[in-house]
Design a protein around this motif. Structure first.
Motif, mmCIF file in Angstrom:
data_model
loop_
_atom_site.group_PDB
_atom_site.id
_atom_site.type_symbol
_atom_site.label_atom_id
_atom_site.label_comp_id
_atom_site.label_asym_id
_atom_site.label_seq_id
_atom_site.Cartn_x
_atom_site.Cartn_y
_atom_site.Cartn_z
ATOM 1 N N UNK A 235 51.025 43.174 -3.911
ATOM 2 C CA UNK A 235 49.617 42.836 -3.857
ATOM 3 C C UNK A 235 48.842 43.636 -2.835
ATOM 4 N N UNK A 236 47.565 43.341 -2.742
ATOM 5 C CA UNK A 236 46.647 44.052 -1.847
ATOM 6 C C UNK A 236 47.022 43.802 -0.387
ATOM 7 N N UNK A 237 46.677 44.779 0.464
ATOM 8 C CA UNK A 237 47.169 44.689 1.835
ATOM 9 C C UNK A 237 46.227 45.328 2.842
ATOM 10 N N UNK A 238 46.242 44.779 4.055
ATOM 11 C CA UNK A 238 45.545 45.363 5.207
ATOM 12 C C UNK A 238 46.535 45.409 6.362
ATOM 13 N N UNK A 239 46.583 46.551 7.028
ATOM 14 C CA UNK A 239 47.461 46.750 8.175
ATOM 15 C C UNK A 239 46.616 46.769 9.445
ATOM 16 N N UNK A 259 43.265 37.135 -1.851
ATOM 17 C CA UNK A 259 44.424 37.793 -2.428
ATOM 18 C C UNK A 259 44.885 39.012 -1.657
ATOM 19 N N UNK A 260 44.624 39.027 -0.364
ATOM 20 C CA UNK A 260 45.019 40.150 0.488
ATOM 21 C C UNK A 260 46.029 39.658 1.520
ATOM 22 N N UNK A 261 47.127 40.387 1.661
ATOM 23 C CA UNK A 261 48.132 40.052 2.671
ATOM 24 C C UNK A 261 47.873 40.890 3.918
ATOM 25 N N UNK A 262 47.932 40.247 5.081
ATOM 26 C CA UNK A 262 47.685 40.936 6.352
ATOM 27 C C UNK A 262 49.023 41.230 7.027
ATOM 28 N N UNK A 263 49.204 42.505 7.401
ATOM 29 C CA UNK A 263 50.408 42.954 8.090
ATOM 30 C C UNK A 263 50.048 43.463 9.481
ATOM 31 N N UNK A 264 50.997 43.382 10.387
ATOM 32 C CA UNK A 264 50.796 43.949 11.716
ATOM 33 C C UNK A 264 51.535 45.276 11.831
ATOM 34 N N UNK A 265 51.117 46.038 12.816
ATOM 35 C CA UNK A 265 51.773 47.308 13.140
ATOM 36 C C UNK A 265 51.813 47.431 14.658
ATOM 37 N N UNK A 266 52.866 48.065 15.180
ATOM 38 C CA UNK A 266 52.922 48.341 16.607
ATOM 39 C C UNK A 266 52.780 47.089 17.450
ATOM 40 N N UNK A 296 54.196 59.369 9.325
ATOM 41 C CA UNK A 296 54.606 59.050 7.953
ATOM 42 C C UNK A 296 54.226 57.630 7.539
ATOM 43 N N UNK A 297 54.080 56.724 8.515
ATOM 44 C CA UNK A 297 53.812 55.321 8.177
ATOM 45 C C UNK A 297 52.429 55.107 7.573
ATOM 46 N N UNK A 298 51.417 55.629 8.223
ATOM 47 C CA UNK A 298 50.060 55.309 7.798
ATOM 48 C C UNK A 298 49.686 55.879 6.427
ATOM 49 N N UNK A 299 50.022 57.138 6.120
ATOM 50 C CA UNK A 299 49.692 57.626 4.772
ATOM 51 C C UNK A 299 50.403 56.839 3.680
ATOM 52 N N UNK A 300 51.600 56.331 3.991
ATOM 53 C CA UNK A 300 52.377 55.604 2.988
ATOM 54 C C UNK A 300 51.890 54.179 2.781
ATOM 55 N N UNK A 301 51.123 53.649 3.737
ATOM 56 C CA UNK A 301 50.666 52.270 3.584
ATOM 57 C C UNK A 301 49.635 52.214 2.460
ATOM 58 N N UNK A 302 49.849 51.374 1.436
ATOM 59 C CA UNK A 302 49.000 51.401 0.234
ATOM 60 C C UNK A 302 47.750 50.533 0.319
ATOM 61 N N UNK A 303 47.329 50.210 1.524
ATOM 62 C CA UNK A 303 46.136 49.383 1.683
ATOM 63 C C UNK A 303 45.226 49.930 2.755
ATOM 64 N N UNK A 304 44.281 49.102 3.206
ATOM 65 C CA UNK A 304 43.354 49.500 4.260
ATOM 66 C C UNK A 304 44.020 49.349 5.621
ATOM 67 N N UNK A 350 40.508 47.502 0.865
ATOM 68 C CA UNK A 350 41.821 46.940 0.534
ATOM 69 C C UNK A 350 41.890 46.530 -0.932
ATOM 70 N N UNK A 351 40.810 45.945 -1.439
ATOM 71 C CA UNK A 351 40.775 45.533 -2.840
ATOM 72 C C UNK A 351 40.732 46.732 -3.780
ATOM 73 N N UNK A 352 40.183 47.834 -3.293
ATOM 74 C CA UNK A 352 40.094 49.056 -4.099
ATOM 75 C C UNK A 352 41.437 49.788 -4.195
#
Length: 544
Positions: A235-239, A259-266, A296-304, A350-352
């Motif tokens: 599903x949709x995602x924001x990091x 419908x957006x899942x929130x992930x953390x980084x760092x 490599x992490x940020x370009x691969x993340x498929x959300x905002x 993120x929805x886009x």
């Protein structure tokens, strides 16, 4: 250009063409000029306090402007132009109030009479001519101490700003910043005076970190041990990367039911331990690590992607379109979420974007071992030490970075004997945060205390254990193995010095701004030393 404020500085001496962080000569000059303008403002603010004139706007602005000069916060020349002009405007407005109150505003320091140029190009030229850091003092050792203080204040301002956002302030923090910045606007101080100001910076930072701790725990509850997934949900995602808990909470509220899942980084990983944040069902897991793999992490993340505060590499053009910033963070060309904290642009992006195609399971890690959690099992820890089940504690924490040599910290943790425990905090832990070290009597051997912002928790754990064993912190079976990168790490080190804590090992390289004579002072007084060439050498020295 000259900048040597971070651990990765070019050739270990200083960046002179472009910063290894991506900072341009133009931005470096503007940061120096802003620091100079803040000195002029500080002269007036310091005199104002002597005459009962304290301006809340000046206090908050001073911290924000100083924080903006910290490594990897803002690279946008237009914003520095605004800050420089605002600093001068506030200086002149405050000077009028101070004069009316009977204060003396006849300052000889050139920083007080500084007039900014009318264009960015003109400001850049002024900053270059200023050569701020190199001209702090002609004497190498005095200049070194002054740089330590300036960089320490940048870290202090960051913690004070974080705390103020959560409604926690203490005028003694602002007073120290203004008094010291004003003092550094002139020369003539001796070595002892500057050493005292250096230790005072660390002491003041302890107060700022205490305020920040109160703000975080008061609003979001005390962190509790929490298992955090490293995989993803379809599903949709924001990091979210950075440090800011307040922005994360606002984003969680604004994304509920979308419908957006929130992930953390760092450094946002420890947010999963706070009760008032982890109550959101769509706050799911942690994606990626920190510095060493960002490319490599940020370009691969498929959300905002949302960047808050600092410690973030300049985003590459290949994924700039999905990056947003908030707070003081900014780069030219990126969408910045302003004071309204309306995250609609982030949500729409993120929805886009496609989001994750399927669920993935990459295991999990534990976080949430702040002081309340650790001290909640203090009796077990104390018994384990007395029964020799626990031989030694290692605090292995600090900053991460991209320069070679930081694999030392991974190897160190891997080689720590099974009867020893490892406490960690800050982004340096991402070298080893997913290692399974097992447990001692049911207590995990690897305890994540939190962000660098949570250094207060680590200090309180050490103080509480010293109290339980009726000894000084320096007498505990505890060793600190620290890594540094930027100025928040500098001020934390100053805080440890102000508390009299000794025998700290620092790496992966020592600060370029510490002169040989000043280094000797630190070694003689605090037994501070660089990490050894290998973890085996340090472990043998410490454990025998």
């Amino acid at each position: 250009m000259f900048c040597n404020q971070c651990e990765q500085t070019a050739k270990g001496t200083g960046c002179i063409k472009i910063g290894v962080c991506g900072k341009t000569d133009e931005v470096a000059a503007l940061q120096d000029l802003l620091t100079y303008a803040i000195q002029g403002l500080s002269l007036v603010a310091n005199e104002g306090r002597k005459n009962g004139v304290v301006d809340d706007q000046v206090n908050r602005f001073s911290c924000e402007a100083i924080f903006a000069c910290l490594t990897n916060v803002d690279f946008d020349p237009a914003r520095f132009e605004q800050w420089i002009n605002t600093a001068v405007t506030l200086r002149d407005q405050l000077a009028a109030k101070v004069k009316t109150a009977g204060g003396n505003i006849d300052f000889a320091a050139p920083a007080y009479s500084f007039t900014p140029a009318s264009s960015i190009d003109g400001l850049v030229a002024q900053g270059r001519d200023l050569d701020f850091m190199n001209k702090l003092d002609e004497n190498e050792d005095l200049r070194s101490l002054k740089q330590i203080i300036v960089y320490g204040i940048r870290g202090l301002a960051a913690y004070a700003d974080h705390a103020a956002i959560l409604g926690k302030e203490d005028d003694s923090v602002y007073a120290y910043i203004h008094e010291t910045m004003a003092d550094l606007a002139s020369t003539g101080q001796d070595l002892n005076q500057l050493v005292a100001l250096t230790l005072k910076c660390g002491e003041t930072n302890l107060k700022a970190m205490e305020l920040l701790d109160a703000g975080n725990t008061g609003k979001y509850g005390n962190p509790t041990p929490t298992s955090v997934p490293l995989g993803a949900k379809a599903g949709k995602a924001i990091l979210v990367s950075g440090h800011d808990l307040n922005d994360l909470e606002l984003l969680l509220k604004q994304t509920e039911g979308k419908g957006i899942t929130i992930y953390t980084h760092g450094e946002m990983l420890p947010c999963h331990g706070y009760p008032e944040l982890k109550k959101y069902d769509h706050f799911y897991g942690h994606y990626g690590t920190a510095w060493q793999n960002q490319a490599k992490e940020f370009p691969e993340f498929p959300g905002a992607i949302l960047f808050t505060t600092n410690c973030i590499q300049k985003p590459a053009d290949s994924y700039k379109d999905k990056v947003f910033t908030t707070g003081l963070v900014g780069w030219p060309g990126l969408v910045h979420i302003g004071e309204s904290k309306d995250f609609t642009p982030v949500i729409e992006k993120a929805l886009e974007l496609p989001g994750f195609a399927q669920d993935t399971d990459k295991g999990s890690v534990m976080t949430g071992f702040a002081r309340n959690a650790v001290l909640g099992v203090a009796d077990k820890v104390i018994d384990a030490v007395k029964n020799k089940a626990i031989r030694h504690f290692f605090l292995v924490g600090g900053c991460d970075g991209a320069k070679p040599g930081r694999n030392y910290y991974t190897e160190f943790v891997e080689k720590v004997p099974e009867d020893c425990m490892v406490l960690t905090l800050a982004c340096g832990k991402f070298r080893f945060f997913d290692k399974d070290l097992g447990d001692i009597g049911g207590i995990p051997r690897l305890l994540d205390v939190g962000q660098c912002n949570d250094a207060y928790s680590a200090i309180q754990i050490a103080v509480a254990l010293a109290g339980a064993f009726e000894c000084e912190v320096n007498d505990l079976p505890l060793s600190m193995i620290l890594s540094w990168y930027e100025q928040k790490a500098v001020v934390i080190l100053l805080t440890l010095f102000s508390l009299g804590i000794k025998d700290i090992r620092l790496g992966p390289s020592l600060p370029a701004f510490i002169s040989p004579n000043v280094l000797n002072v630190l070694v003689e007084n605090f037994e501070c030393k660089p990490i050894a060439a290998t973890p085996d050498e340090d472990l043998k020295t410490i454990l025998g």
